[in-house]
Design a protein around this motif. Sequence first.
Motif, PDB file in Angstrom:
ATOM      1  N   ASN A 194      60.423 105.583  56.037  1.00 43.03           N
ATOM      2  CA  ASN A 194      60.011 104.810  54.730  1.00 43.03           C
ATOM      3  C   ASN A 194      59.098 104.663  54.225  1.00 43.03           C
ATOM      4  N   ARG A 195      58.875 103.541  55.081  1.00 38.81           N
ATOM      5  CA  ARG A 195      57.612 102.464  54.902  1.00 38.81           C
ATOM      6  C   ARG A 195      56.338 103.646  55.369  1.00 38.81           C
ATOM      7  N   THR A 196      56.475 104.624  56.695  1.00 37.03           N
ATOM      8  CA  THR A 196      55.233 105.055  57.663  1.00 37.03           C
ATOM      9  C   THR A 196      54.602 106.505  56.801  1.00 37.03           C
ATOM     10  N   ILE A 197      56.380 106.866  56.556  1.00 42.99           N
ATOM     11  CA  ILE A 197      55.819 108.367  55.736  1.00 42.99           C
ATOM     12  C   ILE A 197      55.736 108.692  54.342  1.00 42.99           C
ATOM     13  N   PHE A 198      56.753 107.776  54.094  1.00 47.80           N
ATOM     14  CA  PHE A 198      57.803 108.395  52.307  1.00 47.80           C
ATOM     15  C   PHE A 198      57.317 107.512  51.639  1.00 47.80           C
ATOM     16  N   PHE A 199      55.873 106.397  51.555  1.00 49.16           N
ATOM     17  CA  PHE A 199      55.604 105.628  50.830  1.00 49.16           C
ATOM     18  C   PHE A 199      57.190 105.107  49.982  1.00 49.16           C
ATOM     19  N   ASP A 200      57.914 104.525  50.309  1.00 49.02           N
ATOM     20  CA  ASP A 200      58.831 103.828  49.536  1.00 49.02           C
ATOM     21  C   ASP A 200      59.193 104.716  48.535  1.00 49.02           C
ATOM     22  N   GLN A 201      59.376 106.208  48.806  1.00 46.72           N
ATOM     23  CA  GLN A 201      59.367 106.705  47.665  1.00 46.72           C
ATOM     24  C   GLN A 201      61.911 106.925  47.417  1.00 46.72           C
ATOM     25  N   TYR A 202      61.555 106.727  49.169  1.00 47.08           N
ATOM     26  CA  TYR A 202      62.727 106.996  49.205  1.00 47.08           C
ATOM     27  C   TYR A 202      64.300 105.837  48.830  1.00 47.08           C
ATOM     28  N   LYS A 203      65.197 106.514  48.845  1.00 47.63           N
ATOM     29  CA  LYS A 203      66.700 105.866  49.144  1.00 47.63           C
ATOM     30  C   LYS A 203      66.929 106.499  50.638  1.00 47.63           C
ATOM     31  N   ARG A 204      68.107 105.701  51.110  1.00 48.05           N
ATOM     32  CA  ARG A 204      68.999 105.980  51.888  1.00 48.05           C
ATOM     33  C   ARG A 204      70.619 105.929  51.425  1.00 48.05           C
ATOM     34  N   ALA A 208      56.807 113.037  50.611  1.00 51.73           N
ATOM     35  CA  ALA A 208      56.010 112.529  49.599  1.00 51.73           C
ATOM     36  C   ALA A 208      54.968 112.687  50.163  1.00 51.73           C
ATOM     37  N   LYS A 209      54.290 112.629  51.147  1.00 49.27           N
ATOM     38  CA  LYS A 209      52.948 112.235  51.438  1.00 49.27           C
ATOM     39  C   LYS A 209      52.190 112.742  50.720  1.00 49.27           C
ATOM     40  N   ARG A 210      52.215 114.346  50.291  1.00 49.50           N
ATOM     41  CA  ARG A 210      52.280 115.545  49.753  1.00 49.50           C
ATOM     42  C   ARG A 210      51.270 114.657  48.254  1.00 49.50           C
ATOM     43  N   TRP A 211      52.951 114.421  47.977  1.00 49.24           N
ATOM     44  CA  TRP A 211      52.761 113.767  46.453  1.00 49.24           C
ATOM     45  C   TRP A 211      51.856 113.129  46.411  1.00 49.24           C
ATOM     46  N   ALA A 212      51.387 111.838  47.086  1.00 46.65           N
ATOM     47  CA  ALA A 212      50.978 110.521  46.812  1.00 46.65           C
ATOM     48  C   ALA A 212      49.596 111.331  46.562  1.00 46.65           C
ATOM     49  N   ASN A 213      49.287 111.991  48.184  1.00 43.37           N
ATOM     50  CA  ASN A 213      48.051 112.055  48.413  1.00 43.37           C
ATOM     51  C   ASN A 213      47.248 113.073  48.104  1.00 43.37           C
ATOM     52  N   GLU A 214      47.452 113.928  48.239  1.00 39.87           N
ATOM     53  CA  GLU A 214      47.625 116.157  48.599  1.00 39.87           C
ATOM     54  C   GLU A 214      46.835 116.572  46.708  1.00 39.87           C
ATOM     55  N   TYR A 215      46.921 115.614  45.794  1.00 41.92           N
ATOM     56  CA  TYR A 215      46.740 116.753  44.604  1.00 41.92           C
ATOM     57  C   TYR A 215      45.687 116.159  43.664  1.00 41.92           C
ATOM     58  N   ASP A 216      44.372 115.534  44.923  1.00 43.82           N
ATOM     59  CA  ASP A 216      43.102 115.315  44.246  1.00 43.82           C
ATOM     60  C   ASP A 216      42.693 116.833  44.164  1.00 43.82           C
ATOM     61  N   PHE A 217      42.770 118.099  43.974  1.00 45.98           N
ATOM     62  CA  PHE A 217      42.423 118.991  44.015  1.00 45.98           C
ATOM     63  C   PHE A 217      41.437 119.081  42.434  1.00 45.98           C
ATOM     64  N   PRO A 218      40.501 120.565  42.045  1.00 46.97           N
ATOM     65  CA  PRO A 218      40.179 120.315  41.293  1.00 46.97           C
ATOM     66  C   PRO A 218      41.157 120.543  39.467  1.00 46.97           C
ATOM     67  N   ALA A 219      41.878 121.400  39.962  1.00 46.68           N
ATOM     68  CA  ALA A 219      42.733 122.295  39.271  1.00 46.68           C
ATOM     69  C   ALA A 219      44.017 121.318  38.819  1.00 46.68           C
ATOM     70  N   ALA A 220      43.575 120.308  39.617  1.00 51.65           N
ATOM     71  CA  ALA A 220      44.615 118.568  39.103  1.00 51.65           C
ATOM     72  C   ALA A 220      43.954 118.129  38.035  1.00 51.65           C
ATOM     73  N   ARG A 221      42.715 117.761  38.720  1.00 51.05           N
ATOM     74  CA  ARG A 221      42.067 116.534  38.267  1.00 51.05           C
ATOM     75  C   ARG A 221      41.325 117.118  36.851  1.00 51.05           C
ATOM     76  N   ARG A 237      59.003 115.739  61.712  1.00 45.39           N
ATOM     77  CA  ARG A 237      58.316 114.390  61.848  1.00 45.39           C
ATOM     78  C   ARG A 237      59.019 113.342  60.937  1.00 45.39           C
ATOM     79  N   VAL A 238      60.690 113.844  60.622  1.00 47.75           N
ATOM     80  CA  VAL A 238      61.879 112.988  60.127  1.00 47.75           C
ATOM     81  C   VAL A 238      62.850 112.867  62.210  1.00 47.75           C
ATOM     82  N   ALA A 239      62.837 114.240  62.803  1.00 48.58           N
ATOM     83  CA  ALA A 239      63.756 114.571  63.183  1.00 48.58           C
ATOM     84  C   ALA A 239      62.794 113.963  64.893  1.00 48.58           C
TER      85      ALA A 239
END
Length: 672
Positions: free
Chosen positions: A414-424, A351-364, A520-522
């Motif tokens: 979910n709040r700290t590392i998943f950007f509220d993208q998941y459900k329990r 989730a973190k990568r999906w939220a933060n790491e797609y600001d690279f040239p090919a994606a832009r 990072r979950v375990a």
Amino acid sequence: MRTGRKPGFCVLLAMLPVLCHNWPYCRRQRGSDDRFSWSWALEVAIRRHLLTFRIVIKPPAVAAALATTLLTFAFTPFSATSTLADESKWYVGTSLIGPPKYTDGFKRFDYVNPDAPKGGRVNLSETGSFDTLNPILAKGEEAAGLALVFETLMTPSMDEISAEYGLLAEAVRYPDDYGSVTYRLREEARWHDGKPVTADDVIWSFEKAVELDPQRQFYFQHVVGAEKTAEREVTFTFDEKNNRELPKIVGQLQILPKHWWEGKDPSNRQRSIEETTLEPPMGSGPYRISTLSPGSTIRFERVEDYWGERLPVNVGSNNFDVIHYTYFADRNVEFEAFKAGQIDFWVENAAKRWANEYDFPAARDGRIVREELENPYRSSGVLVGFIPNLRREKFQDPRVRKALNHAFDFEDLNRTIFFDQYKRIDSFFFGSELAAEGLPEGRVLEILESVRDQIPADVFTTPYTNPVGGNPQNQRRNLGEAVKLFKAAGYEIRNGSMVNAETGEPFTFEILLNGPIIERVALPFTESLKKIGVDATVRSIDAAQYANRYRSRDFDVIYNGWAQSLSPGNEQFEYWGSEAAARDGSANYAGIADPGVDALIEKVVFASDRDELIAATEALDRVLLAHQFVIPSYTSRVARVAYSSRLAYPEPLPTYSIGFPTIWWSKDAMNQ
């Protein structure tokens, strides 16, 4: 259509002399005032006539049945073109939910592009390694993509639930009681060397699959025989009836060329299906392996003269000329290769990568396309989480397992590392119509009442809920409840450690992970457990080691899961059944061996209709949850995909799948 009398009428005519000869005896036996009965008279005549040859039919009911059969056979109209096959109709497709969408004579699946261009290359990636190309041996790490080489008897459609259509088989038939199934092979089906796919190949593939793979052995456990019943027909016989899923699972059997595996390799060395191999195997599918680097890369090339190119189930499919896999030891390095354009398709699991790491040239600049697609999840449920090994005594008390759940703070993650993208997850069939909610009622309650003495009492009184964390107050409350549960199970805290009150043995365990992704979950989970004196550690190992450890049950806790279709059936025995618990390599990772669970699985498998199946599955779900077998984690009900803009797919995509790479194509091919 002209009709007439069945051949049994001639048999009856032949019996008339027997009947006439014994008529006086019949009249004396019944009496002149009795109502006339042809079947009774014929029964008496048959029995008395056979006595002259010293043949006695016992019991008399057998003779009665024979007489009735002859009369029915004689006086029922028949079609002049009737054949044995009419008694069990041939079908081009089967479905567990209603009739199949596509009928005899269909041209293609609705969701494909029949004009999709052929050509181009797609570069894919895998995490880990591989060391074998043997598709059925339960040994080694199998390479990705082998399903491109080998085919099954039937293939699923992507816009239906639990529907299959003929691939190697052109048709299927089965009796009303589902006691067997017969597949008729396509006459044109060929191996890559041009030899026909035969009934002997099918039988040999089945026998080797159940001999060499414990999971397949269990999956096909009710198949007691495979027999060649015609030149291109194979009949599988089952040891139980009215199991609607058995014909379907046989259709999923992967067929291998017997003559290739029993032949010799280019070095004149005898091949063996019982050994791992890195020699590219022969198949019948749309692709063959062209090159490979063991554990690193594998390249598949489209077969130009593929026998099944124009089958209705293949129109618009298998469009890439080359499908190339590269293996990476590290998921982050793998993503960097995707960003650099070395990989064309990426399924995001962070989730973190999906939220933060797609600001690279090919994606832009649009060379990379990002989408969230719900299609794959419309037809499935899922359970993922931390799975304690019940074969370890320390995990056998459900109160201990429930205590561990209270220490897992999903909301904080979910709040700290998943950007509220998941459900329990709160169901073994989460995200589907099969998931249980609230207290049982109606037919679900009736099913549970039938096994009341074998299941936890709180199934009837307390709906399953996960503890809710997310802030210090909730966490303190949850950890306090965990301590109470441990105490009730015979543990107490001494000098800061949770120990067995009688033996003083500390409660410790290891969480075994398949690679570092879930660390990072375990790790936060173990930190939470330390607050109540439980010493849990995390160990990440490579895919091959992980497979060996879970197959041999050499673990305390693993992180794993089960996907569920909307038509649960025999695989439930593999997931939760007592027999699977005792077998290494099964998908019953937890070691669940419970008579109440077994009884409910039976009700799922033998459900008579859709409503009964849903009710039985909900009942099973409630009982599995009540036992606290798993510490559920989380899921997202969309597929997060990113891919090269050079790739294209038909619109709209099929209802229940994104169809990659099967029905996608390369835009480069349009310019070839």
